[in-house]
Design a protein around this motif. Structure first.
Motif, PDB file in Angstrom:
ATOM      1  N   LEU A 231       0.830  -1.203   0.000  1.00  0.00           N
ATOM      2  CA  LEU A 231       0.000   0.000   0.000  1.00  0.00           C
ATOM      3  C   LEU A 231       0.867   1.256   0.000  1.00  0.00           C
ATOM      4  CD1 LEU A 231      -2.752  -1.083   2.562  1.00  0.00           C
ATOM      5  CD2 LEU A 231      -3.081  -0.701   0.100  1.00  0.00           C
ATOM      6  N   ALA A 232       2.005   1.197   0.665  1.00  0.00           N
ATOM      7  CA  ALA A 232       2.873   2.366   0.771  1.00  0.00           C
ATOM      8  C   ALA A 232       3.470   2.770  -0.566  1.00  0.00           C
ATOM      9  CB  ALA A 232       3.989   2.090   1.784  1.00  0.00           C
ATOM     10  N   VAL A 233       3.800   1.802  -1.420  1.00  0.00           N
ATOM     11  CA  VAL A 233       4.600   2.147  -2.606  1.00  0.00           C
ATOM     12  C   VAL A 233       3.975   1.787  -3.948  1.00  0.00           C
ATOM     13  CG1 VAL A 233       6.768   2.075  -1.330  1.00  0.00           C
ATOM     14  CG2 VAL A 233       5.912  -0.010  -2.417  1.00  0.00           C
ATOM     15  N   PHE A 234       2.896   1.004  -3.972  1.00  0.00           N
ATOM     16  CA  PHE A 234       2.326   0.568  -5.244  1.00  0.00           C
ATOM     17  C   PHE A 234       0.855   0.953  -5.385  1.00  0.00           C
ATOM     18  CE2 PHE A 234       5.806  -2.685  -5.035  1.00  0.00           C
ATOM     19  CZ  PHE A 234       6.430  -2.351  -6.231  1.00  0.00           C
ATOM     20  N   ASN A 235       0.445   1.127  -6.635  1.00  0.00           N
ATOM     21  CA  ASN A 235      -0.970   1.142  -7.006  1.00  0.00           C
ATOM     22  C   ASN A 235      -1.275  -0.175  -7.715  1.00  0.00           C
ATOM     23  OD1 ASN A 235      -1.840   3.743  -6.124  1.00  0.00           O
ATOM     24  ND2 ASN A 235      -0.772   4.671  -7.858  1.00  0.00           N
ATOM     25  N   ILE A 236      -2.378  -0.790  -7.340  1.00  0.00           N
ATOM     26  CA  ILE A 236      -2.793  -2.058  -7.941  1.00  0.00           C
ATOM     27  C   ILE A 236      -4.098  -1.796  -8.693  1.00  0.00           C
ATOM     28  CG2 ILE A 236      -3.390  -4.470  -7.493  1.00  0.00           C
ATOM     29  CD1 ILE A 236      -1.917  -4.128  -4.758  1.00  0.00           C
ATOM     30  N   MET A 237      -4.103  -2.099  -9.993  1.00  0.00           N
ATOM     31  CA  MET A 237      -5.248  -1.725 -10.838  1.00  0.00           C
ATOM     32  C   MET A 237      -5.619  -2.856 -11.784  1.00  0.00           C
ATOM     33  SD  MET A 237      -3.685   2.010 -11.860  1.00  0.00           S
ATOM     34  CE  MET A 237      -2.081   1.256 -12.147  1.00  0.00           C
ATOM     35  N   LYS A 238      -6.819  -2.751 -12.322  1.00  0.00           N
ATOM     36  CA  LYS A 238      -7.244  -3.688 -13.359  1.00  0.00           C
ATOM     37  C   LYS A 238      -6.421  -3.469 -14.615  1.00  0.00           C
ATOM     38  CE  LYS A 238     -12.094  -3.962 -11.872  1.00  0.00           C
ATOM     39  NZ  LYS A 238     -13.507  -3.718 -12.267  1.00  0.00           N
ATOM     40  N   ALA A 239      -6.139  -4.565 -15.321  1.00  0.00           N
ATOM     41  CA  ALA A 239      -5.473  -4.460 -16.618  1.00  0.00           C
ATOM     42  C   ALA A 239      -6.454  -3.879 -17.629  1.00  0.00           C
ATOM     43  CB  ALA A 239      -4.974  -5.827 -17.066  1.00  0.00           C
ATOM     44  N   LYS A 240      -6.037  -2.867 -18.371  1.00  0.00           N
ATOM     45  CA  LYS A 240      -6.952  -2.171 -19.280  1.00  0.00           C
ATOM     46  C   LYS A 240      -7.446  -3.058 -20.416  1.00  0.00           C
ATOM     47  CE  LYS A 240      -5.256   2.515 -18.405  1.00  0.00           C
ATOM     48  NZ  LYS A 240      -4.653   3.736 -19.015  1.00  0.00           N
ATOM     49  N   ASP A 241      -6.598  -3.967 -20.871  1.00  0.00           N
ATOM     50  CA  ASP A 241      -6.962  -4.792 -22.025  1.00  0.00           C
ATOM     51  C   ASP A 241      -7.511  -6.152 -21.623  1.00  0.00           C
ATOM     52  OD1 ASP A 241      -4.590  -5.648 -20.971  1.00  0.00           O
ATOM     53  OD2 ASP A 241      -3.684  -6.166 -22.898  1.00  0.00           O
ATOM     54  N   ALA A 242      -7.953  -6.265 -20.361  1.00  0.00           N
ATOM     55  CA  ALA A 242      -8.489  -7.549 -19.889  1.00  0.00           C
ATOM     56  C   ALA A 242      -9.759  -7.306 -19.097  1.00  0.00           C
ATOM     57  CB  ALA A 242      -7.460  -8.270 -19.012  1.00  0.00           C
TER      58      ALA A 242
ATOM     59  N   CYS B 195      -3.429  -8.148 -13.604  1.00  0.00           N
ATOM     60  CA  CYS B 195      -3.631  -6.825 -13.021  1.00  0.00           C
ATOM     61  C   CYS B 195      -2.400  -5.982 -13.330  1.00  0.00           C
ATOM     62  CB  CYS B 195      -3.878  -6.907 -11.512  1.00  0.00           C
ATOM     63  SG  CYS B 195      -2.455  -7.494 -10.573  1.00  0.00           S
ATOM     64  N   VAL B 196      -2.453  -4.717 -12.987  1.00  0.00           N
ATOM     65  CA  VAL B 196      -1.317  -3.815 -13.159  1.00  0.00           C
ATOM     66  C   VAL B 196      -0.831  -3.404 -11.771  1.00  0.00           C
ATOM     67  CG1 VAL B 196      -0.566  -1.552 -14.000  1.00  0.00           C
ATOM     68  CG2 VAL B 196      -2.123  -2.954 -15.380  1.00  0.00           C
ATOM     69  N   ILE B 197       0.457  -3.601 -11.515  1.00  0.00           N
ATOM     70  CA  ILE B 197       1.064  -3.170 -10.254  1.00  0.00           C
ATOM     71  C   ILE B 197       2.135  -2.145 -10.616  1.00  0.00           C
ATOM     72  CG2 ILE B 197       2.329  -3.873  -8.193  1.00  0.00           C
ATOM     73  CD1 ILE B 197       1.087  -6.639  -8.482  1.00  0.00           C
ATOM     74  N   ARG B 198       1.911  -0.893 -10.216  1.00  0.00           N
ATOM     75  CA  ARG B 198       2.765   0.207 -10.669  1.00  0.00           C
ATOM     76  C   ARG B 198       3.183   1.050  -9.463  1.00  0.00           C
ATOM     77  NH1 ARG B 198      -0.481   3.058 -14.946  1.00  0.00           N
ATOM     78  NH2 ARG B 198       0.098   1.193 -16.129  1.00  0.00           N
ATOM     79  N   PRO B 199       4.450   1.495  -9.412  1.00  0.00           N
ATOM     80  CA  PRO B 199       4.862   2.368  -8.297  1.00  0.00           C
ATOM     81  C   PRO B 199       4.050   3.647  -8.268  1.00  0.00           C
ATOM     82  CG  PRO B 199       6.551   2.298 -10.031  1.00  0.00           C
ATOM     83  CD  PRO B 199       5.549   1.226 -10.341  1.00  0.00           C
ATOM     84  N   ARG B 200       3.773   4.149  -7.091  1.00  0.00           N
ATOM     85  CA  ARG B 200       2.896   5.310  -6.938  1.00  0.00           C
ATOM     86  C   ARG B 200       3.562   6.612  -7.380  1.00  0.00           C
ATOM     87  NH1 ARG B 200       0.941   5.419  -0.937  1.00  0.00           N
ATOM     88  NH2 ARG B 200      -0.330   7.147  -1.769  1.00  0.00           N
ATOM     89  N   SER B 201       4.890   6.651  -7.343  1.00  0.00           N
ATOM     90  CA  SER B 201       5.598   7.889  -7.699  1.00  0.00           C
ATOM     91  C   SER B 201       7.083   7.577  -7.854  1.00  0.00           C
ATOM     92  CB  SER B 201       5.411   8.941  -6.598  1.00  0.00           C
ATOM     93  OG  SER B 201       6.004   8.475  -5.390  1.00  0.00           O
ATOM     94  N   ASP B 202       7.832   8.592  -8.298  1.00  0.00           N
ATOM     95  CA  ASP B 202       9.290   8.447  -8.356  1.00  0.00           C
ATOM     96  C   ASP B 202       9.848   8.283  -6.943  1.00  0.00           C
ATOM     97  OD1 ASP B 202       9.228   8.681 -11.092  1.00  0.00           O
ATOM     98  OD2 ASP B 202       9.720  10.828 -11.103  1.00  0.00           O
ATOM     99  N   GLU B 203       9.215   8.948  -5.987  1.00  0.00           N
ATOM    100  CA  GLU B 203       9.643   8.793  -4.593  1.00  0.00           C
ATOM    101  C   GLU B 203       9.499   7.345  -4.142  1.00  0.00           C
ATOM    102  OE1 GLU B 203       8.761  12.490  -1.804  1.00  0.00           O
ATOM    103  OE2 GLU B 203       6.996  11.935  -2.995  1.00  0.00           O
TER     104      GLU B 203
END
Length: 512
Positions: free
Chosen positions: A459-470, A489-497
């Motif tokens: 929760l501190a460092v990632f955003n977890i989202m639905k895959a757009k093409d699925a 799913c898509v797991i992406r860092p929340r920011s450069d920080e």
């Protein structure tokens, strides 16, 4: 002639009376037994139990017959408990007669899991296992384990950053690596570390061999004596392969510890601790330590990843819950560091998410079976000696009276006016998900801490989202050790920080 007729008449009368008495006893026994589905002669309910998700069929029966259901399969009585009250009343309050294990021909005898804690019969060997685990991973020992879990969590985050699509494999790697260090003082080297793979392969066999009704030899034990080439004996070939996997789990990491100790350079661990207790161990004592270490290692190798992947699925489907959890973490940490165990009391909502993960998808929905060692009576029912007893953990944690709308992922059910649930053992998933009585999982606090740390850190460092093409992932859990069906799913860092924090934290844990 009269005497012969009289003798015959007496014989008929005695036979009829005997038959009536036996018939009455059968009716009396049936009238005293818990209710349940009518089976068919000889086979009972054998063909009514599905090959997967047995807990759902048992839950269906509980709705029809109540929270204590009795079935018979191939002459073996089994009772299914579907309420926390019944499970506590029997498995906890009467643990002295409900703590044995039934014979598990496939998983126990043929594969060999009866050497370890899970399938050990209730007795001195079982109690010694529990003593060792209480010392090594009990509540008081957690402060020594925290650095290991925090280090592996940091490495887990780095792997997610570099290849987020492999989140399932990363969860297994993280859980396996932490327990390898704890059990054997072994530092996993890579994503494909051979010792982590050994545990994965052994646990696949454990889960398959433990499925209720999966193997006919568990119903007809004499089949274990037939040769493997005999028609229908394919289970023996499977058992041999599973046993080979189990032998590797027992021997390879244990031999690593012994070789390190012989060289004079080793990291203290569960195994080395007990090997050092005596310089002159008998072969029997050494085999016991080997079985205990393997039980510790295997116990968390597949169950914790089940909860982590369930969390990722829940966040994919519930972005508003994810956002609220992130806000709570951000308010304290402000992206300056990763969460630690010391932060737990400051994160009530994150704690609620952890509890809801354990409730929504209990890692082992049926636990392992108990066996009653003497006749018992409960709520006017007679429970016979030898009866197998299943606690349907899934059903208990999806009880609509305790958890309204149980299919929904709702952490707030553990907050506010419901905060008493957080500490009440009869309604707390952090307790209920790990079994009951003297057979409760000895690693429950270890697992709960690990899940909290990973949940809070993601929760501190990632955003977890639905895959757009699925299409949105479906909620579908399968297996004796319950995992979500593979999903995208898509797991992406929340920011450069967040990226900088992940990389910086992973470098802080080059050693424990």
């Amino acid at each position: 002639m009269l005497s012969e007729h009289l003798d015959f008449l007496i014989f008929v009368v005695v036979t009829l009376l005997t038959g009536l008495i036996l018939w009455y006893r059968v009716l009396l026994s049936q009238s005293q037994a818990p209710p349940g589905p009518e089976g068919i002669p000889i086979f009972g309910s054998e063909f009514q139990i599905p090959g997967d998700k047995q807990w759902l069929k048992f839950h269906e029966w509980s709705r029809q017959y109540g929270d204590i259901v009795q079935i018979t399969t191939m002459g073996q009585k089994a009772v299914i408990l579907s309420s926390a009250q019944a499970a506590f009343d029997l498995l906890e309050a009467k643990g002295n007669i409900y703590s044995d294990r039934p014979k598990a021909i496939m998983a126990g005898e043929l594969v060999g899991w009866d050497r370890g804690l899970g399938y050990a019969h209730y007795g001195e060997r079982f109690r010694e296992f529990r003593r060792m685990f209480h010392q090594a991973i009990g509540l008081r020992a957690l402060h020594e384990i925290n650095p290991i879990q925090e280090a592996e969590t940091a490495r887990f985050l780095l792997r997610l950053l570099e290849s987020p699509e492999n989140f399932i494999e990363h969860a297994r790697q993280s859980a396996g690596a932490a327990i390898l260090m704890l059990a054997y003082g072994y530092s996993a080297k890579s994503e494909d570390d051979p010792l982590v793979k050994i545990a994965e392969e052994a646990m696949l066999g454990f889960a398959r061999a433990s499925e209720p009704g999966a193997y006919i030899v568990d119903r007809f034990s004499w089949l274990k004596y037939i040769p493997k080439w005999f028609p229908g004996a394919g289970f023996k070939i499977e058992a041999r392969s599973m046993r080979e996997d189990l032998e590797r789990l027992y021997n390879v990491p244990f031999d690593f510890v012994k070789s390190q100790m012989a060289s004079g350079s080793f990291i203290p661990s569960f195994t080395s601790r007990y090997l050092l207790e005596s310089k002159h161990l008998s072969d029997e004592q050494e085999q016991f330590i080997k079985a205990a270490a393997a039980s510790l290692y295997s116990g968390g190798a597949d169950t914790t990843p089940s909860s982590i992947t369930a969390f990722i699925l829940a966040m994919t489907l519930n972005p508003e819950i994810q956002a609220r959890g992130q806000a709570e973490v951000d308010a304290l940490l402000k992206m300056q560091r990763l969460p630690t165990h010391a932060d737990r009391e400051s994160f009530p909502y994150v704690n609620a998410i952890v509890k809801e993960v354990l409730r929504w998808n209990p890692a082992v929905p049926l636990g392992l079976p108990h066996q009653l060692t003497q006749d018992d009576h409960y709520r006017g029912f007679k429970l016979s000696k030898g009866t197998i007893v299943w606690a349907n953990i899934w059903s208990i944690l999806h009880d609509e009276n305790m958890f309204p709308e149980p299919e929904m992922f709702r952490p707030e059910r553990f907050l506010g006016d419901n905060a008493n649930v957080m500490t009440d053992r009869t309604t707390d998933p952090s307790v209920l998900a790990f079994g009951f009585g003297r057979r409760i999982c000895p690693g429950m606090h270890l697992a709960d801490n690990s899940i909290f740390l990973i949940v809070a850190s993601m929760l501190a460092v990632f955003n977890i989202m639905k895959a757009k093409d699925a299409a949105g992932p479906e909620v579908d859990f399968r297996g004796f050790i319950s995992h979500p069906e593979p999903f995208r799913c898509v797991i992406r860092p929340r920011s450069d920080e967040a990226v900088a924090l992940i990389r910086r934290s992973s470098l802080c844990f080059t050693t424990y």
